[in-house]
Design a protein around this motif. Structure first.
Motif, PDB file in Angstrom:
ATOM      1  N   ALA A  76       0.845  -1.189   0.000  1.00 54.66           N
ATOM      2  CA  ALA A  76       0.000   0.000   0.000  1.00 54.66           C
ATOM      3  C   ALA A  76       0.882   1.242   0.000  1.00 54.66           C
ATOM      4  O   ALA A  76       1.743   1.383   0.862  1.00 54.66           O
ATOM      5  N   PRO A  77       0.693   2.155  -0.958  1.00 55.56           N
ATOM      6  CA  PRO A  77       1.433   3.414  -0.906  1.00 55.56           C
ATOM      7  C   PRO A  77       0.821   4.306   0.177  1.00 55.56           C
ATOM      8  O   PRO A  77      -0.339   4.672   0.122  1.00 55.56           O
ATOM      9  N   ILE A  78       1.607   4.642   1.179  1.00 57.38           N
ATOM     10  CA  ILE A  78       1.104   5.418   2.317  1.00 57.38           C
ATOM     11  C   ILE A  78       1.288   6.911   2.081  1.00 57.38           C
ATOM     12  O   ILE A  78       0.356   7.689   2.228  1.00 57.38           O
ATOM     13  N   GLN A  79       2.512   7.314   1.699  1.00 54.36           N
ATOM     14  CA  GLN A  79       2.793   8.746   1.615  1.00 54.36           C
ATOM     15  C   GLN A  79       3.932   9.003   0.642  1.00 54.36           C
ATOM     16  O   GLN A  79       4.842   8.192   0.498  1.00 54.36           O
ATOM     17  N   HIS A  80       3.865  10.144  -0.009  1.00 50.16           N
ATOM     18  CA  HIS A  80       4.962  10.637  -0.831  1.00 50.16           C
ATOM     19  C   HIS A  80       5.177  12.072  -0.409  1.00 50.16           C
ATOM     20  O   HIS A  80       4.376  12.944  -0.715  1.00 50.16           O
ATOM     21  N   ILE A  81       6.231  12.300   0.344  1.00 45.61           N
ATOM     22  CA  ILE A  81       6.501  13.653   0.818  1.00 45.61           C
ATOM     23  C   ILE A  81       7.959  13.980   0.498  1.00 45.61           C
ATOM     24  O   ILE A  81       8.865  13.306   0.965  1.00 45.61           O
ATOM     25  N   GLY A  82       8.142  14.961  -0.339  1.00 49.92           N
ATOM     26  CA  GLY A  82       9.487  15.320  -0.764  1.00 49.92           C
ATOM     27  C   GLY A  82      10.107  14.176  -1.548  1.00 49.92           C
ATOM     28  O   GLY A  82       9.536  13.678  -2.508  1.00 49.92           O
ATOM     29  N   LYS A  83      11.292  13.750  -1.112  1.00 47.05           N
ATOM     30  CA  LYS A  83      11.972  12.641  -1.780  1.00 47.05           C
ATOM     31  C   LYS A  83      11.808  11.332  -1.031  1.00 47.05           C
ATOM     32  O   LYS A  83      12.528  10.373  -1.286  1.00 47.05           O
ATOM     33  N   LEU A  84      10.863  11.300  -0.097  1.00 44.57           N
ATOM     34  CA  LEU A  84      10.617  10.087   0.685  1.00 44.57           C
ATOM     35  C   LEU A  84       9.302   9.434   0.253  1.00 44.57           C
ATOM     36  O   LEU A  84       8.284  10.103   0.094  1.00 44.57           O
ATOM     37  N   LEU A  85       9.360   8.122   0.115  1.00 47.58           N
ATOM     38  CA  LEU A  85       8.174   7.330  -0.169  1.00 47.58           C
ATOM     39  C   LEU A  85       7.951   6.396   1.013  1.00 47.58           C
ATOM     40  O   LEU A  85       8.903   5.829   1.547  1.00 47.58           O
ATOM     41  N   VAL A  86       6.708   6.234   1.430  1.00 48.07           N
ATOM     42  CA  VAL A  86       6.380   5.341   2.537  1.00 48.07           C
ATOM     43  C   VAL A  86       5.485   4.234   1.999  1.00 48.07           C
ATOM     44  O   VAL A  86       4.463   4.500   1.365  1.00 48.07           O
ATOM     45  N   LEU A  87       5.899   2.982   2.242  1.00 52.54           N
ATOM     46  CA  LEU A  87       5.156   1.803   1.795  1.00 52.54           C
ATOM     47  C   LEU A  87       4.818   0.923   2.991  1.00 52.54           C
ATOM     48  O   LEU A  87       5.578   0.862   3.962  1.00 52.54           O
ATOM     49  N   TRP A  88       3.691   0.223   2.896  1.00 59.18           N
ATOM     50  CA  TRP A  88       3.286  -0.706   3.957  1.00 59.18           C
ATOM     51  C   TRP A  88       2.734  -1.974   3.343  1.00 59.18           C
ATOM     52  O   TRP A  88       2.023  -1.943   2.328  1.00 59.18           O
ATOM     53  N   ARG A  89       3.093  -3.082   3.954  1.00 56.29           N
ATOM     54  CA  ARG A  89       2.539  -4.378   3.591  1.00 56.29           C
ATOM     55  C   ARG A  89       2.490  -5.218   4.873  1.00 56.29           C
ATOM     56  O   ARG A  89       3.431  -5.167   5.677  1.00 56.29           O
ATOM     57  N   PRO A  90       1.401  -5.956   5.117  1.00 57.96           N
ATOM     58  CA  PRO A  90       1.366  -6.768   6.333  1.00 57.96           C
ATOM     59  C   PRO A  90       2.508  -7.778   6.328  1.00 57.96           C
ATOM     60  O   PRO A  90       2.815  -8.373   5.294  1.00 57.96           O
ATOM     61  N   MET A  91       3.116  -7.941   7.483  1.00 61.79           N
ATOM     62  CA  MET A  91       4.246  -8.864   7.587  1.00 61.79           C
ATOM     63  C   MET A  91       3.739 -10.306   7.562  1.00 61.79           C
ATOM     64  O   MET A  91       2.739 -10.615   8.196  1.00 61.79           O
TER      65      MET A  91
END
Length: 157
Positions: A76-91
Motif C-alpha cells: 500500500a502506498p502510504i505517503q509521498h513527501i518530498g523525496k521520501l516514499l512510505v510503503l506498507w505491507r502486512p508482515m
C-alpha cells in the motif's frame, strides 16, 4: 497483483507510525532496478512499514516509482513527501521451529552472603548453575530432583 487499499484513517495511522522511521532503501540515479525491488521486498518482509529515499528531482518520476513499487510488491502506498516514499505491507507470519533436542543451558547466578554482624558488606559469589541444578536457600548448588508423584497415580499407570 493489485495494491492494498486502505481507508484514510488507516493511512493516517500508518503515516504517524512511519514518522520516526529512517529510510531503509535508497533509489539512486539508475532508477528502479530489479535489485532495488528485491531489497524493498526484503525490507517489507522484515519491517512491514518502510521509508524509501529517491535521489531524483522530478516529482512525476517519484510518483511513478511509488506506484510501480506498490504494484510490483503488493504493498500500500502510504505517503509521498518530498523525496521520501512510505510503503506498507502486512508482515508474513513467522514460522516457529520446535526443537526437541534443546536443553536448558548453564546460567551464572549471583549469591549474596550477608555478614552476621551486619557491619560489613555482603559477599557476592558468582556460581554457574547447569540445567539440572538449583540454588538452595543457603547458597548451595543442588541437583533438581524429579518430582515425587503419588503412590496411587504410579499404581494406576
Amino acid at each position: 497483483m493489485p495494491t492494498i487499499r486502505l481507508t484514510p484513517s488507516e493511512r493516517k495511522e500508518k503515516r504517524a507510525d512511519a514518522h520516526h522511521l529512517a529510510p531503509v532503501v535508497m533509489i539512486g540515479g539508475d532508477g528502479l532496478t530489479p535489485a532495488v525491488v528485491k531489497e524493498t521486498d526484503a525490507a517489507l518482509n522484515a519491517h512491514g512499514l518502510i521509508k524509501v529515499r529517491v535521489f531524483s528531482d522530478e516529482r512525476d518520476t517519484r510518483e511513478t516509482m511509488l506506484a510501480s513499487l506498490a504494484e510490483q510488491l503488493d504493498a500500500a502506498p502510504i505517503q509521498h513527501i518530498g523525496k521520501l516514499l512510505v510503503l506498507w505491507r502486512p508482515m508474513p507470519p513467522k514460522e516457529k521451529v520446535e526443537r526437541e533436542d534443546r536443553m536448558p543451558g548453564p546460567k551464572v547466578v549471583k549469591v549474596l552472603k550477608f555478614s552476621k554482624s551486619g557491619n560489613h558488606r555482603p559477599q557476592v559469589k558468582k556460581i554457574k548453575v547447569l540445567g539440572n541444578q538449583r540454588i538452595a536457600a543457603g547458597g548451595q548448588v543442588k541437583r533438581a530432583k524429579k518430582r515425587i508423584t503419588s503412590v496411587k497415580k504410579t499404581a494406576v499407570d
